[in-house]
Design a protein around this motif. Structure first.
Motif, PDB file in Angstrom:
ATOM      1  N   LEU A  68       0.829  -1.201   0.000  1.00 35.01           N
ATOM      2  CA  LEU A  68       0.000   0.000   0.000  1.00 35.01           C
ATOM      3  C   LEU A  68       0.865   1.253   0.000  1.00 35.01           C
ATOM      4  CD1 LEU A  68      -2.738   1.408   0.171  1.00 35.01           C
ATOM      5  CD2 LEU A  68      -2.686   1.050   2.650  1.00 35.01           C
ATOM      6  N   VAL A  69       0.616   2.138  -0.967  1.00 31.83           N
ATOM      7  CA  VAL A  69       1.304   3.417  -1.070  1.00 31.83           C
ATOM      8  C   VAL A  69       0.275   4.521  -0.831  1.00 31.83           C
ATOM      9  CG1 VAL A  69       2.603   4.978  -2.566  1.00 31.83           C
ATOM     10  CG2 VAL A  69       2.986   2.499  -2.702  1.00 31.83           C
ATOM     11  N   SER A  70       0.528   5.374   0.142  1.00 29.10           N
ATOM     12  CA  SER A  70      -0.404   6.447   0.469  1.00 29.10           C
ATOM     13  C   SER A  70      -0.297   7.580  -0.536  1.00 29.10           C
ATOM     14  CB  SER A  70      -0.111   6.980   1.875  1.00 29.10           C
ATOM     15  OG  SER A  70      -1.032   7.990   2.232  1.00 29.10           O
ATOM     16  N   VAL A  71      -1.468   8.105  -0.934  1.00 33.16           N
ATOM     17  CA  VAL A  71      -1.496   9.264  -1.829  1.00 33.16           C
ATOM     18  C   VAL A  71      -2.137  10.435  -1.083  1.00 33.16           C
ATOM     19  CG1 VAL A  71      -1.641   7.788  -3.869  1.00 33.16           C
ATOM     20  CG2 VAL A  71      -3.735   8.658  -2.839  1.00 33.16           C
ATOM     21  N   PRO A  72      -1.761  11.673  -1.409  1.00 38.54           N
ATOM     22  CA  PRO A  72      -2.329  12.843  -0.724  1.00 38.54           C
ATOM     23  C   PRO A  72      -3.847  12.886  -0.880  1.00 38.54           C
ATOM     24  CG  PRO A  72      -0.396  13.463  -2.001  1.00 38.54           C
ATOM     25  CD  PRO A  72      -0.725  12.061  -2.387  1.00 38.54           C
ATOM     26  N   SER A  73      -4.535  13.272   0.200  1.00 41.55           N
ATOM     27  CA  SER A  73      -5.994  13.296   0.170  1.00 41.55           C
ATOM     28  C   SER A  73      -6.514  14.268   1.221  1.00 41.55           C
ATOM     29  CB  SER A  73      -6.555  11.897   0.442  1.00 41.55           C
ATOM     30  OG  SER A  73      -6.203  11.461   1.744  1.00 41.55           O
ATOM     31  N   VAL A  74      -7.801  14.597   1.102  1.00 38.75           N
ATOM     32  CA  VAL A  74      -8.478  15.436   2.082  1.00 38.75           C
ATOM     33  C   VAL A  74      -9.807  14.779   2.439  1.00 38.75           C
ATOM     34  CG1 VAL A  74      -7.427  17.589   1.298  1.00 38.75           C
ATOM     35  CG2 VAL A  74      -9.568  16.815   0.258  1.00 38.75           C
ATOM     36  N   LYS A  75     -10.350  15.128   3.605  1.00 38.94           N
ATOM     37  CA  LYS A  75     -11.655  14.609   3.982  1.00 38.94           C
ATOM     38  C   LYS A  75     -12.737  15.260   3.130  1.00 38.94           C
ATOM     39  CE  LYS A  75     -10.633  13.399   8.792  1.00 38.94           C
ATOM     40  NZ  LYS A  75     -10.994  13.621  10.217  1.00 38.94           N
ATOM     41  N   ILE A  76     -13.745  14.478   2.774  1.00 41.15           N
ATOM     42  CA  ILE A  76     -14.873  14.996   2.018  1.00 41.15           C
ATOM     43  C   ILE A  76     -15.786  15.747   2.988  1.00 41.15           C
ATOM     44  CG2 ILE A  76     -16.857  14.364   0.594  1.00 41.15           C
ATOM     45  CD1 ILE A  76     -15.303  11.918  -0.317  1.00 41.15           C
ATOM     46  N   PRO A  77     -16.129  16.999   2.704  1.00 44.45           N
ATOM     47  CA  PRO A  77     -16.860  17.823   3.682  1.00 44.45           C
ATOM     48  C   PRO A  77     -18.144  17.194   4.203  1.00 44.45           C
ATOM     49  CG  PRO A  77     -16.046  19.181   1.889  1.00 44.45           C
ATOM     50  CD  PRO A  77     -15.767  17.763   1.501  1.00 44.45           C
TER      51      PRO A  77
END
Length: 416
Positions: A68-77
């Motif tokens: 598993l490689v983590s990719v940049p992300s944000v929480k969905i509002p």
């Protein structure tokens, strides 16, 4: 089935697959459980190397299969339990290029999936997509229903650009073909583990310990507690049954951001929270009637698990349920109205023999869906895609498809 590793003509390494996911293991849902099971199958039966690119969270729901490689992300509002990947940054792109995948598998039509599709094209490798969610169906539950036509068109555009698309049901596959006549669409259903989910998991002591009377049926909800799972219809159905003079026993299995809302509307229900493994199988099999009013599912893994436990099924009359069940034969399929669900539920509450007959028929139907055969079908699509991308398939690909890729035996389907 004896499936050998697919290697390049120099025999240097096994098949390499780059899988891109919107949620691989930070939150537990049907899609990521299926993908993790697929990766484990590819590793154990094909000998493949699978590198997974996905958003991650600080407290993952379970250990991931593959690398598993983590990719940049944000929480969905409006859905803070899920994250949105921000595309494919340079560092992650270079990681994919260094991995040198033989095939790219996309599982979400998000920014990451779109960037991975373009990368797959630049790498000149086949791009296969699996369709897990019709995201446009969620918009009605968040006040954005007017955007559904645009969102659906974007979905079909995304999947139509892939070399192969694996749809969960024939109905969804037919809709995709109607919008993309040249699309190569295959069906990838879902499976169930009969050694875990079966009627023998029923536990009367468990029922009593949770306050359920032994002589009255227990109605079960199973899934993430989010509005798009039909929570409003479920709660209103129970209210209508109570208003008619019955005293339904309700078990809710799962958790999610709308749990507080659901608890307020089901004050007499037992909320078991998130369960997995033997605990989940015991709780599910200890119920009697499975009520699933969700109309947003593409397949409905929870339906299959309830069927395997022998529960009487009451579901929305939707394409995914019609792929598994038939009204009157092994289920009650209802128009999406609480009054219709309440009528079907009342009939089953008052008729124990009918409950048992429908449950037995649903159990028989579930026997057609075994994970090994279901996952072998994905491997077949991979082999087809790898052969189709080459003008003349390499000797290794030909050998793999000819000898290693034994045609899986189709499960015997009981009559719907």
């Amino acid at each position: 089935m004896d499936i050998k590793a697919l290697t390049h003509t120099d025999g240097a390494r096994p098949l390499r697959i780059a899988l891109f996911s919107g949620n691989y293991n930070y939150t537990l849902d049907g899609a990521n459980k299926s993908l993790n099971r697929l990766v484990g199958h590819l590793q154990s039966t094909v000998g493949a190397q699978v590198r997974v690119y996905s958003p991650t969270g600080p407290n993952p729901a379970f250990e991931p299969a593959g690398e598993l490689v983590s990719v940049p992300s944000v929480k969905i509002p409006f859905r803070r339990d899920y994250r949105l990947a921000l595309g494919l940054p340079g560092a992650v792109r270079r990681d994919v290029e260094a991995f040198k995948p033989d095939l790219v598998h996309l599982s979400a039509p998000d920014l990451l999936g779109s960037a991975a599709l373009r990368l797959g094209r630049s790498l000149k490798v086949p791009v296969v997509a699996s369709l897990h969610t019709l995201f446009d169906t969620y918009l009605d539950y968040y006040g954005l229903g007017r955007l559904r036509p645009l969102a659906r068109r974007q979905l079909w555009k995304f999947y139509g650009a892939c070399d192969y698309v694996m749809a969960p049901t024939e109905a969804i596959g037919d809709e995709l073909r109607a919008h993309n006549p040249t699309a190569r669409v295959r069906t990838w259903a879902r499976g169930v583990d009969p050694e875990l989910f079966h009627p023998g998991q029923r536990n009367e002591a468990w029922r009593l310990s949770h306050g359920f009377a032994p002589d009255r049926p227990v109605i079960v909800f199973l899934g993430r507690i989010v509005m798009e799972k039909g929570l409003a219809a479920f709660a209103e159905t129970i209210r209508m049954i109570e208003a008619a003079g019955h005293a339904p026993q309700v078990l809710v299995i799962g958790d999610g951001p709308a749990r507080g809302w659901f608890e307020e509307r089901l004050p007499g229900a037992v909320f078991a929270g998130f369960l997995s493994g033997e605990a989940l199988a015991t709780a599910l099999a200890s119920g009697d009637i499975f009520l699933n009013p969700s109309t947003t599912e593409t397949f409905g893994n929870v339906n299959l698990e309830a069927m395997a436990c022998g529960l009487a099924m009451v579901c929305a009359d939707a394409p995914n349920t019609r792929a598994l069940l038939r009204h009157g034969r092994n289920a009650r399929l209802c128009v999406d109205q609480p009054s219709a669900y309440a009528e079907a539920m009342t009939e089953l509450i008052l008729a124990p023999d009918l409950r048992r007959r429908l449950g037995a028929a649903a159990l028989e139907r579930s026997a057609a869906y075994r994970w090994t055969e279901i996952l072998d079908e994905v491997v077949e699509v991979y082999a087809e895609a790898l052969g189709a991308r080459a003008t003349t398939p390499s000797p290794r690909v030909q050998a793999w498809r000819r000898g290693a890729m034994v045609e899986p035996q189709a499960a015997s389907l009981p009559a719907l």
